[in-house]
Design an enzyme around this catalytic site. Structure first.
Site, PDB file in Angstrom:
ATOM      1  N   ASP A 172      -4.978  17.888 -16.887  1.00 19.76           N
ATOM      2  CA  ASP A 172      -5.738  16.614 -17.273  1.00 19.76           C
ATOM      3  C   ASP A 172      -5.284  15.995 -18.478  1.00 19.76           C
ATOM      4  O   ASP A 172      -6.332  16.763 -19.022  1.00 19.76           O
ATOM      5  CB  ASP A 172      -7.226  16.589 -16.556  1.00 19.76           C
ATOM      6  CG  ASP A 172      -7.429  15.191 -16.815  1.00 19.76           C
ATOM      7  OD1 ASP A 172      -7.159  14.468 -17.697  1.00 19.76           O
ATOM      8  OD2 ASP A 172      -8.532  14.909 -16.034  1.00 19.76           O
ATOM      9  N   ARG A 188       0.688  -1.146   0.094  1.00 21.71           N
ATOM     10  CA  ARG A 188       0.200  -0.367  -0.230  1.00 21.71           C
ATOM     11  C   ARG A 188       0.539   1.392   0.055  1.00 21.71           C
ATOM     12  O   ARG A 188       0.227   2.366  -0.054  1.00 21.71           O
ATOM     13  CB  ARG A 188      -0.975  -0.347   1.277  1.00 21.71           C
ATOM     14  CG  ARG A 188      -1.994   1.255   0.922  1.00 21.71           C
ATOM     15  CD  ARG A 188      -3.062   1.772   1.717  1.00 21.71           C
ATOM     16  NE  ARG A 188      -2.695   0.878   3.731  1.00 21.71           N
ATOM     17  CZ  ARG A 188      -1.938   1.907   4.581  1.00 21.71           C
ATOM     18  NH1 ARG A 188      -1.801   2.862   4.123  1.00 21.71           N
ATOM     19  NH2 ARG A 188      -1.898   1.396   5.758  1.00 21.71           N
ATOM     20  N   TYR A 201     -13.905  17.951 -16.113  1.00 24.44           N
ATOM     21  CA  TYR A 201     -14.706  16.021 -15.804  1.00 24.44           C
ATOM     22  C   TYR A 201     -15.796  16.293 -15.161  1.00 24.44           C
ATOM     23  O   TYR A 201     -14.926  17.059 -13.700  1.00 24.44           O
ATOM     24  CB  TYR A 201     -13.680  15.021 -15.985  1.00 24.44           C
ATOM     25  CG  TYR A 201     -14.500  14.261 -15.557  1.00 24.44           C
ATOM     26  CD1 TYR A 201     -15.572  12.891 -16.787  1.00 24.44           C
ATOM     27  CD2 TYR A 201     -14.177  13.099 -13.872  1.00 24.44           C
ATOM     28  CE1 TYR A 201     -16.153  12.145 -16.341  1.00 24.44           C
ATOM     29  CE2 TYR A 201     -14.230  12.391 -14.313  1.00 24.44           C
ATOM     30  CZ  TYR A 201     -15.440  11.772 -14.928  1.00 24.44           C
ATOM     31  OH  TYR A 201     -16.203  10.479 -14.501  1.00 24.44           O
ATOM     32  N   LYS A 223      -8.597   5.018 -19.527  1.00 24.55           N
ATOM     33  CA  LYS A 223      -8.654   5.505 -21.124  1.00 24.55           C
ATOM     34  C   LYS A 223      -7.977   4.639 -22.228  1.00 24.55           C
ATOM     35  O   LYS A 223      -7.950   3.686 -21.881  1.00 24.55           O
ATOM     36  CB  LYS A 223      -9.334   7.461 -21.389  1.00 24.55           C
ATOM     37  CG  LYS A 223     -10.589   7.700 -19.857  1.00 24.55           C
ATOM     38  CD  LYS A 223     -11.650   7.194 -19.756  1.00 24.55           C
ATOM     39  CE  LYS A 223     -12.625   7.674 -19.321  1.00 24.55           C
ATOM     40  NZ  LYS A 223     -12.521   7.730 -17.794  1.00 24.55           N
TER      41      LYS A 223
HETATM   42  N1  PLP Z   1     -10.078  13.140 -16.511  1.00 26.00           N
HETATM   43  C1  PLP Z   1     -11.339  12.646 -17.084  1.00 26.00           C
HETATM   44  C2  PLP Z   1     -10.565  13.947 -18.445  1.00 26.00           C
HETATM   45  C3  PLP Z   1     -11.771  12.190 -17.270  1.00 26.00           C
HETATM   46  O1  PLP Z   1     -12.972  11.977 -18.847  1.00 26.00           O
HETATM   47  C4  PLP Z   1     -12.267  10.895 -16.011  1.00 26.00           C
HETATM   48  C5  PLP Z   1     -13.148  10.095 -15.983  1.00 26.00           C
HETATM   49  O2  PLP Z   1     -13.922   9.684 -17.804  1.00 26.00           O
HETATM   50  C6  PLP Z   1     -11.433  11.324 -15.331  1.00 26.00           C
HETATM   51  C7  PLP Z   1     -10.127  12.100 -15.094  1.00 26.00           C
HETATM   52  C8  PLP Z   1     -11.978  10.359 -14.367  1.00 26.00           C
HETATM   53  O3  PLP Z   1     -11.437   8.772 -14.482  1.00 26.00           O
HETATM   54  P1  PLP Z   1     -11.415   7.737 -13.891  1.00 26.00           P
HETATM   55  O4  PLP Z   1     -13.374   6.955 -14.306  1.00 26.00           O
HETATM   56  O5  PLP Z   1     -10.610   6.269 -14.316  1.00 26.00           O
HETATM   57  O6  PLP Z   1     -11.383   7.404 -11.859  1.00 26.00           O
END
Ligand code: PLP
Length: 390
Positions: free
Chosen positions: A183, A59, A111, A208
């Site tokens: 991001d 962990r 997001y 993704k």
């Molecule tokens: N950032 C973006 C641009 C996303 O599209 C997403 C999820 O769709 C996330 C972060 C969050 O990722 P996770 O679903 O792996 O927690």
């Protein structure tokens, strides 16, 4: 000519190994262990008190499978350090808690889950959060009233693919003593490297493109060794580590990332060009199209335009819904970045909670459909869209 001192990204990710096992396996096996045995207490204390490197407890992040993945992740963004997490949201929340406690200034659309985290949780914890519309990026310096803040954004943004100038935002932020987190999920590290453009922290939902097969949930942070340190502590104490099995699966996926992204780019370009000619499509949002508002900026800061695009169907929300329901190769599902093409209607999914006025202000038209263009044959994807639109 290849240069052995500076291998390209595809060579790096395939040969970027941390461990060599006794059996000559080209890749490490899964180390599912949670703990590690020591010969004696002195040896254990050497590791705890950091006199020698060693694994203690998984962990904490000390696990060979996870460390091998992290070496690959760091290489992708050419970062000093990378941390792997159980999800994209785990990576984002640990980063915000480690580096955003003096205040977070967000630019452009985010997001929905990140937005929820910022509004429902960060603000509830007393962290000041400011949101700037993309058009108001010029006001960023006014929001950075005192040093120590964190500027946070996504580019291309969801779902209108709006492009923000990473270099310019980083310059403004640094002048006012702020760090910059980007991001980079939509672009992937193959198409865009925010650290090279001045960002300090790069985040990914590895669920993704990095995972790429819609079969794992994971997250990643790429940054400097110094900025990674406080995030490691939050990850450890919030218990957000990726599991060794998922880490091994993700490391496997990374080896095909460059070739997958090239094909995502080509397929999305072909779909965008075909949709731009379609009489029932009023607008195509794709950074690779010369007609797209952010095209010139995208050309400067991206080396490929990605697999994500949005189209606006004439006839509004109902017409778009009917098209989405008629698609057969594109699957009606949220998420993105997998080998299979997906379609979603932002007004019914990610932006359902917003009023129509708010959606329009964010450039989300009534008839918008978001497409995650996968790795099927581009002609089949275009034929599927044509039949659904006919
Ligand atoms: N950032 C973006 C641009 C996303 O599209 C997403 C999820 O769709 C996330 C972060 C969050 O990722 P996770 O679903 O792996 O927690």
């Amino acid at each position: 000519m290849t240069n052995p001192d500076h291998p390209g990204p595809a060579t790096r990710i395939i040969h970027n190994r941390r461990h060599r096992d006794a059996f000559g396996s080209p890749y490490s096996p899964v180390y599912n262990t949670t703990t590690y045995r020591f010969e004696n207490t002195a040896q254990l204390l050497d590791v705890i008190e950091r006199r020698t490197e060693g694994n203690l407890y998984t962990r904490w992040g000390t696990n060979p499978s996870i460390q091998e993945l992290e070496q690959g992740l760091a290489g992708l963004e050419q970062a000093e350090a990378a941390l792997a997490f159980a999800s994209g949201m785990a990576a984002i929340s640990a980063t915000l808690l480690a580096h955003g406690r003096q205040g977070i200034v967000c630019v452009g659309d985010l997001y929905g889950g990140t937005q929820e985290l910022l509004i429902n949780h960060c603000q509830a914890l007393g962290i000041p959060v400011t949101f700037l519309f993309r058009e108001d990026v010029g006001q960023l310096k006014d929001a950075l009233t005192e040093p120590g803040k964190l500027v946070y954004f996504e580019t291309p943004a969801n779902p209108n693919m709006a492009i923000l100038d990473i270099r310019e935002i980083a310059q403004t932020a640094h002048k006012h003593g702020a760090l910059v987190a980007v991001d980079n999920t939509f672009a992937s590290p193959i198409n865009q490297k925010p650290l090279a453009l001045g960002a300090d922290l790069v985040l990914h939902s590895a669920t993704k493109y990095l995972g790429g097969h819609s079969d794992l949930t994971a997250g990643a942070l790429m940054t400097s060794t110094a900025l990674a340190q406080p995030v490691i502590a939050w990850r450890k104490n919030l218990g957000q580590l990726i599991s060794p099995e998922t880490a091994t699966l993700l490391a496997r996926s990374l080896r095909t990332l460059p070739v997958r992204i090239r094909q995502h780019n080509d397929n999305a370009m072909a779909v965008a060009e075909a949709m731009e000619q379609h009489p029932k499509i009023t607008k195509v949002h794709y950074p690779g199209l010369p007609s797209f508002e952010g095209h010139e900026l995208a050309k400067q800061q991206m080396s490929g335009f990605g697999g994500m695009l949005s189209i606006e169907v004439a006839g509004g929300q109902q017409a778009a819904q009917e098209v989405a329901d008629r698609l057969q190769v594109f699957l009606l599902a949220t998420s993105l970045g997998g080998v299979e093409s997906l379609v979603s209607q932002p007004s019914a999914t990610s932006h359902h909670g917003l009023s129509r006025e708010e959606r329009l202000k964010r450039g989300i038209g009534d008839g918008m459909l978001r497409l995650s263009v996968g790795l099927e044959d581009a002609e089949d994807l275009i034929a599927d869209l044509n039949q659904a639109l006919s």
